[in-house]
Design an enzyme around this catalytic site. Structure first.
Site, short mmCIF file in Angstrom:
data_model
loop_
_atom_site.label_atom_id
_atom_site.label_comp_id
_atom_site.label_asym_id
_atom_site.label_seq_id
_atom_site.Cartn_x
_atom_site.Cartn_y
_atom_site.Cartn_z
N ILE A 157 0.83 -1.21 0.00
CA ILE A 157 0.00 0.00 0.00
C ILE A 157 0.86 1.26 0.00
CG2 ILE A 157 -1.90 -1.16 1.18
CD1 ILE A 157 -1.15 0.57 3.67
N ASP A 158 2.16 1.12 0.31
CA ASP A 158 3.00 2.31 0.52
C ASP A 158 3.33 3.06 -0.77
OD1 ASP A 158 2.95 1.44 3.08
OD2 ASP A 158 5.03 0.77 3.15
N GLN A 654 -23.84 6.46 -12.37
CA GLN A 654 -22.39 6.46 -12.63
C GLN A 654 -21.78 7.86 -12.60
OE1 GLN A 654 -21.83 3.45 -16.10
NE2 GLN A 654 -23.99 3.85 -15.88
O1 F6P Z 1 4.49 -1.85 4.08
C1 F6P Z 1 3.15 -1.92 4.24
C2 F6P Z 1 2.73 -1.52 5.62
O2 F6P Z 1 1.33 -1.53 5.64
C3 F6P Z 1 3.29 -0.20 6.12
O3 F6P Z 1 2.60 0.90 5.65
C4 F6P Z 1 3.19 -0.39 7.61
O4 F6P Z 1 4.13 0.38 8.30
C5 F6P Z 1 3.51 -1.82 7.79
O5 F6P Z 1 3.17 -2.48 6.58
C6 F6P Z 1 2.77 -2.47 8.92
O6 F6P Z 1 3.18 -3.79 9.01
P1 F6P Z 1 2.46 -4.89 9.95
O7 F6P Z 1 1.18 -5.26 9.29
O8 F6P Z 1 3.39 -6.02 10.00
O9 F6P Z 1 2.17 -4.24 11.25
#
Ligand code: F6P
Length: 746
Positions: A157-158, A654
């Site tokens: 998602i980052d 829509q």
């Molecule tokens: O890298 C994806 C992510 O959702 C980051 O945005 C977040 O810091 C991390 O994973 C959280 O990881 P976890 O689900 O292991 O707590």
């Protein structure tokens, strides 16, 4: 026996943090592999599944990946595997793969997972030798599979990976953020409170920055741009300025992992404390957390996951000699780049961020990231900056043309803020070109667009009216009377035609006068752009309605869904892919009785093999004769009792609703560029009119005078086939009718 030139059998796995849209990629890998007559396996529980083997590595059939497109997270499961970090674990993984003759791997995960599997790929020949020496692997089998083919797709998602504009899951996470912040806005505004909201993104401020642009947040803190030690003063200045001009709600977005330039962490609690102590604000904290990773994937993540999964298999089969590649997208084009180069670049950005170098970090994120950051700083100002001495204050006007679409208000908001910030005046024309004819325009103020970032519809009003020559000449006179120096038209087909007529009229009157057209149309049928504002919102609206239609199916059933788009197949084809339609009819291809008969026969065969649901998506007007009702009746009549058929015409729904995050961001970027272009043209001796667009991920301008030669006026769409028509083979591969077969035992 020598080794083969392409992978013998393929496995797909998801690893690292889950991301919405991973399932679309898994489905696409499985179906593309099967269509190429490869055996495809799913690995459950990520890299740990490779180490464990057994029923965690399972052969897949096409029906095994049915019904997963709309499901959030990953149906394959994911895990952070300690075992895979050890050589012994990787040796077991190699054995588990070779017991099944698998030597092709598609990994959908973050940079950590992709790095881990690349180590595995490098070690592969040695691991095989060790297994042979230990007597665990037959030497002939080892010889046949001396190479492990690897391809990566980024699921995170980052959106922090080099080599792709977007990673799977980022768009959906923005949907979750925007839904939450929109909701918080109303309670913040009721109480005149400030909300400090933490969003995810371990080392990347993409979600906070774009979430900020898309929600109208008033202050954003991101790791790429660590503020100086006096950040509290800067923040309090911006927020108190907003209160002075009557802003009822204040929203501060903080990306997790943000620090100041000295590396001191900035937590949401620090922000809240500063606001309470310095401004006496009634501040509240909301940590959005894993909500952002959850829920059903957005239309874009379903579509992009599908396209990437398809491309990953094609990469392995058609270019097997390449070094391991990462599949990405640039604009709407699929691209591939050396996997480890992308990982190395991603990690070096992370290092620069960790070292607290804002200039380099912002530069490394790229032009559009930096530009978005600048825009955000302009929008959040409580008042415009002063005009530069010596610069003439321009009077610009903005209006809409064509039907209302989500994102029009977002676009007007940014037009106003950018124009005023550069020291110019913006006049709002009400009800489109008809309003211009009647001279209904007035000056807009900085706060007159407050809250418009998320408002559905078109607050200024819009109209389909296209002036004739005389009316256009009258409009040109109106603009002269009001001393208007340039016009921004944010709208669809009718708006472009009207703008062209007006441009001709002003040129004929001896004073060429600049107009810039910003594409806003749910149909996405405009020239000079890959995407129009509003099209992504319409796609999401269709996807969520079709999900419901599918859920409401009874027994064996086919749904025929008609979507908008008139003579343009964008909505039909892309929503068909995002909803898993078996059949998609687009106007560009037309429809015939023979085709309907063939498709019916394919559906009948599928239902005879145990299929229970079918979905047909058709564009607004693929053929005036073969209407939606006709298709429904034909299929029902010929169903042989195998299925019932229902139809739904989604209609004006829509166009409604709040703009999607993409449309808000897209409207913001395109319109900001359009206003700057308009200002430059209005200040030039030889002003020109233009159409702004997003092409291959970049903002570009095309002369408005080219409109007639770029379009087919009868079909009301660009002459050149839209980029989405190249998706047809992918849509067809995904829709391959399932053959008989039950789920293989796990
Ligand atoms: O890298 C994806 C992510 O959702 C980051 O945005 C977040 O810091 C991390 O994973 C959280 O990881 P976890 O689900 O292991 O707590």
């Amino acid at each position: 026996m020598g080794q083969s030139r392409v992978p013998s059998k393929l496995a797909v796995l998801t690893s690292g943090g889950d991301a919405a849209g991973m399932n679309a990629a898994v489905r696409a890998v499985v179906r593309t592999g099967l269509a190429a007559e490869l055996d495809v396996f799913a690995v459950y529980e990520g890299l740990q599944g490779l180490v464990d083997g057994g029923d965690r590595i399972t052969p897949m059939t096409s029906p095994d990946v049915s019904g997963i497109l709309h499901v959030g997270g990953t149906v394959l499961g994911t895990a952070r595997s300690q075992d895979f970090r050890t050589r012994d674990g990787r040796r077991r993984a190699a054995l588990n793969l070779l017991e099944r003759e698998i030597d092709g791997l598609v990994v959908i995960g973050g940079d950590g997972s992709l790095t881990g599997t690349d180590v595995f790929r490098e070690e592969w020949p040695e691991l095989l030798d060790e297994l042979v020496t230990a007597g665990l692997l037959d030497p002939d089998r080892a010889d046949e599979h001396r190479r492990l083919w690897l391809v990566g797709i980024v699921g995170s998602i980052d959106n922090d990976m080099s080599g792709t504009d977007m990673t799977i899951g980022a768009d959906t996470a923005l949907h979750r953020i925007v839904e939450a912040v929109d909701a918080i806005q109303s309670t913040a505004s009721s109480h005149q409170r400030t909300f400090v909201i933490e969003v995810m993104g371990r080392r990347c401020g993409y979600l906070a920055l774009m979430g900020g642009l898309a929600t109208g947040a008033n202050f954003v803190l991101i790791p790429e741009n660590p503020p100086s030690a006096d950040w509290k003063d800067a923040m309090c200045d911006v927020l108190s300025g907003g209160r002075t001009i009557g802003r009822r709600a204040n929203i501060v977005l903080v990306a997790e992992g943000t620090t100041d330039v000295d590396g001191n962490s900035i937590a949401v609690a620090d922000v809240k404390q500063a606001l309470e102590e310095r401004l006496g604000e009634d501040a509240r904290i909301t940590i959005l957390g894993h909500v952002q990773r959850g829920g059903s994937p957005s239309a874009f993540d379903r579509y992009m996951g599908t396209v990437m999964g398809y491309a990953a298999v094609k990469q392995l089969l058609e270019r097997p000699d390449d070094e391991p590649q990462l599949i990405g997208i640039q604009g709407h084009r699929v691209v591939s780049s050396p996997l480890m180069d992308c990982v190395a670049k991603t990690q070096s950005i992370a290092e620069v961020i960790a070292n607290g170098d804002p200039v380099e970090a912002m530069q490394m994120r790229g032009g559009s990231f930096t530009r978005s950051h600048e825009l955000l700083r302009t929008i959040v100002r409580a008042r415009p900056r002063r005009i530069e001495v010596g610069e003439r204050r321009l009077r610009l006007a903005v209006l809409h043309g064509g039907g209302p679409v989500p994102g029009m208000n977002t676009a007007v908001r940014i037009a106003l803020r950018v124009a005023m910030d550069r020291g110019h005046t913006l006049l709002g024309v009400h009800d489109g070109f008809r309003g211009l004819l009647d001279s209904t325009l007035d000056e807009m103020g900085w706060m007159s667009v407050s809250g418009w970032v998320s408002e559905p519809g078109a607050e200024l009003g819009t109209d389909d009216f296209v002036p004739d020559r005389e009316q256009a000449a009258h409009m040109a006179r109106q603009l002269a009377i009001h001393h208007v120096d340039g016009l921004l038209m944010i709208g669809g087909w009718a708006g472009y035609e009207a703008a062209l007529a007006l441009s001709d009229a002003t040129a004929g009157a001896g004073r060429p006068w600049p107009i810039v057209c910003v594409p806003a149309s749910v149909s996405n049928n405009l020239p000079a752009t890959d995407m129009s504002i509003g099209a992504d919102s319409a796609l999401n609206s269709i996807v969520s309605d079709v999900d419901k239609i599918k859920e409401a199916a009874m027994g064996n059933q086919i749904d025929v869904v008609e979507v908008m788009g008139k003579e343009c197949g964008f909505l039909a084809l892309v929503s068909g892919m995002a909803t898993g339609a078996e059949l998609v009819y687009v106007p560009e291809e037309g429809l015939s009785l023979r085709r309907l008969q063939d498709d019916l026969a394919t559906l009948q065969a599928g239902f005879q093999c145990g299929k229970r649901r079918g979905l047909v998506v058709r564009g607004g007007d693929p053929d005036a004769f073969y209407t939606t009702k006709f298709i429904e009746d034909l299929f029902e009549h010929e169903s042989d009792g195998l299925f019932d058929v229902r139809s739904a015409i989604l209609g004006q729904v829509q166009r409604g609703g709040h703009p999607s995050p993409f449309d808000r961001i897209h409207a913001t970027r395109l319109t900001a560029a359009a206003v700057e272009h308009l200002i430059a043209q209005a200040q030039s001796e030889q002003p020109d009119s233009a159409m702004v667009g997003l092409r291959r991920g970049r903002v570009e301008f095309t002369p408005l005078a080219d409109f007639p030669k770029l379009v087919d006026p009868t079909a009301r769409r660009p002459r050149k086939a839209g980029w989405w028509m190249a998706l047809r083979p992918i849509a067809d591969t995904m829709a391959t009718a399932p053959t008989a077969g039950t789920r293989a035992p796990r």
